[in-house]
Write a protein that holds these residues in place. Structure first.
Motif, mmCIF file in Angstrom:
data_model
loop_
_atom_site.group_PDB
_atom_site.id
_atom_site.type_symbol
_atom_site.label_atom_id
_atom_site.label_comp_id
_atom_site.label_asym_id
_atom_site.label_seq_id
_atom_site.Cartn_x
_atom_site.Cartn_y
_atom_site.Cartn_z
ATOM 1 N N UNK A 1 0.838 -1.201 0.000
ATOM 2 C CA UNK A 1 0.000 0.000 0.000
ATOM 3 C C UNK A 1 0.872 1.249 0.000
ATOM 4 N N UNK A 2 2.144 1.080 -0.323
ATOM 5 C CA UNK A 2 3.053 2.229 -0.360
ATOM 6 C C UNK A 2 4.409 1.965 0.275
ATOM 7 N N UNK A 3 4.626 0.737 0.721
ATOM 8 C CA UNK A 3 5.788 0.441 1.567
ATOM 9 C C UNK A 3 7.161 0.537 0.912
ATOM 10 N N UNK A 4 7.225 0.702 -0.410
ATOM 11 C CA UNK A 4 8.516 1.035 -1.033
ATOM 12 C C UNK A 4 8.565 2.546 -1.242
ATOM 13 N N UNK A 5 7.483 3.090 -1.817
ATOM 14 C CA UNK A 5 7.492 4.504 -2.227
ATOM 15 C C UNK A 5 7.548 5.458 -1.037
ATOM 16 N N UNK A 6 6.802 5.151 0.027
ATOM 17 C CA UNK A 6 6.730 6.088 1.151
ATOM 18 C C UNK A 6 8.050 6.179 1.922
ATOM 19 N N UNK A 7 8.682 5.057 2.300
ATOM 20 C CA UNK A 7 10.000 5.194 2.945
ATOM 21 C C UNK A 7 11.054 5.774 2.002
ATOM 22 N N UNK A 8 10.971 5.462 0.707
ATOM 23 C CA UNK A 8 11.917 6.049 -0.247
ATOM 24 C C UNK A 8 11.770 7.571 -0.197
ATOM 25 N N UNK A 9 10.532 8.036 -0.182
ATOM 26 C CA UNK A 9 10.258 9.474 -0.134
ATOM 27 C C UNK A 9 10.823 10.088 1.152
ATOM 28 N N UNK A 10 10.596 9.448 2.279
ATOM 29 C CA UNK A 10 11.044 9.986 3.565
ATOM 30 C C UNK A 10 12.567 9.930 3.740
ATOM 31 N N UNK A 11 13.226 9.024 3.026
ATOM 32 C CA UNK A 11 14.682 8.897 3.186
ATOM 33 C C UNK A 11 15.459 9.467 1.996
ATOM 34 N N UNK A 12 14.763 10.072 1.040
ATOM 35 C CA UNK A 12 15.463 10.723 -0.074
ATOM 36 C C UNK A 12 16.132 9.764 -1.041
ATOM 37 N N UNK A 13 15.502 8.592 -1.282
ATOM 38 C CA UNK A 13 16.054 7.661 -2.270
ATOM 39 C C UNK A 13 14.974 7.341 -3.316
#
Ligand code: GLN
Length: 446
Positions: free
Chosen positions: A149-161
């Protein structure tokens, strides 16, 4: 060795790994050397990659971020992990996650809660928080995560990757501990778009061991990078900007949109009218599937077994009560309730109908544009411990969940920083099997 030294130096602060496989990594690196010496040069030869601890690794502990699997050592590897090995990768270790991938902050993990490398008092996002943090902190060169439900995109967004969620069926789910089988996908988290293209190519493709894996041809994604954007139409979904967006997020995303326009892309406003119902539908469908998938953890077949139980039902009850954490139990209860006779039509059935409407929204939108561009999350990363009630956490998934409900490919790309210095991500979504378009557009924006 450089990556292992980096983990040693920064591991305690960032806490991205549940297991660091020092010996295995060095053995993989030697094997890569031998392949190079033999004249072989597979794409990821010798490249240190981390893997979310939801993917099985033969002979190496795989916990799912749960106490119930704390000492589980799988007898086989996930197909995606096998493919990494074929491509010559060095497996550094297993990264932390919310228990069974249920969460948006990676705080729901009894084994390791990661800290955002940009500001250690903040969350990394979740559930693939460990993978995002490890990439951001140079504790690996790329990582695998999963996105339900977002578990790659959301942490990528929060960590700048960079993070890519492929089309449903693109990457085999064989050997991935199942959360919600109709939504789960494995994908890469990397430092830039070119790396994402390489890693994605390495793991894509049909797998007879996953019945939902597709035979669709896979493009050479790297070959798409650098192609001009002129003629591509980008849709800005009105509803994605009406969800109480943080001002910094809006500004960073609109700056990227303006850059696209200057590069010759056409920007038009579109509508995805059922966006607001995505969260409600998802938080019935995902727990329903999870309640069924997690029934296999019974204290008999895998992992933790309570030693004080006197009879079978007591063994199930005690093992599950002690093995699962609060959020997982909450989902099992919601899911079991939504599937129970008498409520099935009202909850699971209704949510499935809403899912069909959301799919229809995207079908219409892609008649007007080639790609959809938006923020990934309404706000940058929040301070650890800040969101204690589950509903407020669920609501932050509003912009990533629809992609999974529709099985579309989506990605997150760094596009700026908040006034507090936390990274902000830009989301791109494409029609089914058009990862080539996603990566091509991302490379031009990057
Ligand atoms: N945050 C969502 C959840 O808690 C998504 C998790 C995921 O993609 N694995 O279910």
């Amino acid at each position: 060795e450089a990556v292992l030294a980096r983990i040693e130096a920064t591991g305690e602060q960032v806490n991205a790994y549940i297991t660091v496989d020092r010996e295995g990594a060095l053995a993989d690196a030697e094997a890569a050397d031998r392949r190079l010496a033999a004249g072989e040069a597979p794409t990821l030869c010798g490249v240190p990659i981390a893997v979310k601890d939801l993917l099985c690794t033969k002979g190496l502990r795989t916990t799912g971020g749960s106490k119930i699997l704390e000492n589980f050592v799988p007898p086989y590897s996930a197909t995606a992990v096998e493919k990494l090995r074929e491509a010559g990768a060095v497996l550094v270790g297993k990264t932390t996650l919310d228990e069974f991938a249920m969460g948006s902050s990676n705080e729901h993990c009894p084994l390791a809660v990661p800290h955002n490398p940009w500001n250690l008092d903040h969350i990394c996002g979740g559930s693939s928080g460990g993978s995002a943090a490890a990439v951001a902190a140079d504790q690996c060169m790329g990582a695998l995560g999963t996105d339900t439900g977002g578990s790659i995109r959301q942490p990528a967004s929060h960590c700048g990757v960079v993070g890519v969620k492929p089309t449903y069926g693109r990457v085999s789910r064989y050997g991935v501990l199942a959360f919600a089988s109709s939504l789960d996908q494995v994908g890469p988290l990397t430092k830039d778009v070119r790396d994402a293209a390489l890693l994605l190519n390495a793991i894509c493709g049909h797998d007879p061991r996953d019945s939902t894996s597709v035979r669709e041809p896979v493009a050479d994604f790297s070959a798409e990078l650098g192609r001009p954007l002129a003629g591509l139409r980008f849709g800005l979904p009105r509803e994605y900007f009406e969800v109480g967006l943080d001002e910094d997020v809006k500004k960073a995303v609109m700056t990227a949109v303006n850059r696209l326009q200057e590069a010759g892309a056409e920007i038009r406003e579109i509508s995805l009218p059922r966006t607001e119902y995505g969260v409600a539908a998802y938080y019935l469908i995902a727990p329903a599937e999870a309640s069924s998938n997690l029934s296999r953890y019974d204290g008999v077949r895998y992992g933790y077994r309570d030693q004080e139980a006197r009879e079978l039902l007591d063994l199930y009850r005690r093992s599950r009560s002690r093995g699962f954490g609060r959020e997982v139990k909450r989902r099992i209860i919601i899911g079991t309730y939504a599937l129970s006779s008498g409520y099935y039509e009202a909850y699971y059935g209704k949510a499935s109908q809403v899912r069909a409407l959301i799919i229809d929204d995207f079908r219409r939108a892609f008649e007007e544009c080639d790609l959809i561009i938006s923020p990934v999350t309404p706000t940058p990363a929040w301070p650890l411990g800040d969101k204690s009630d589950p509903l407020s956490m669920y609501l932050t998934d509003i912009l990533t969940i629809p992609t999974n409900l529709a099985g579309l490919p989506g990605m997150s790309l760094p596009c700026g920083f908040s006034s507090k210095g936390l990274p902000i991500g830009l989301q791109l979504q494409a029609p089914h099997f058009r990862e080539d378009l996603l990566l091509r557009a991302a490379a031009a924006i990057e």
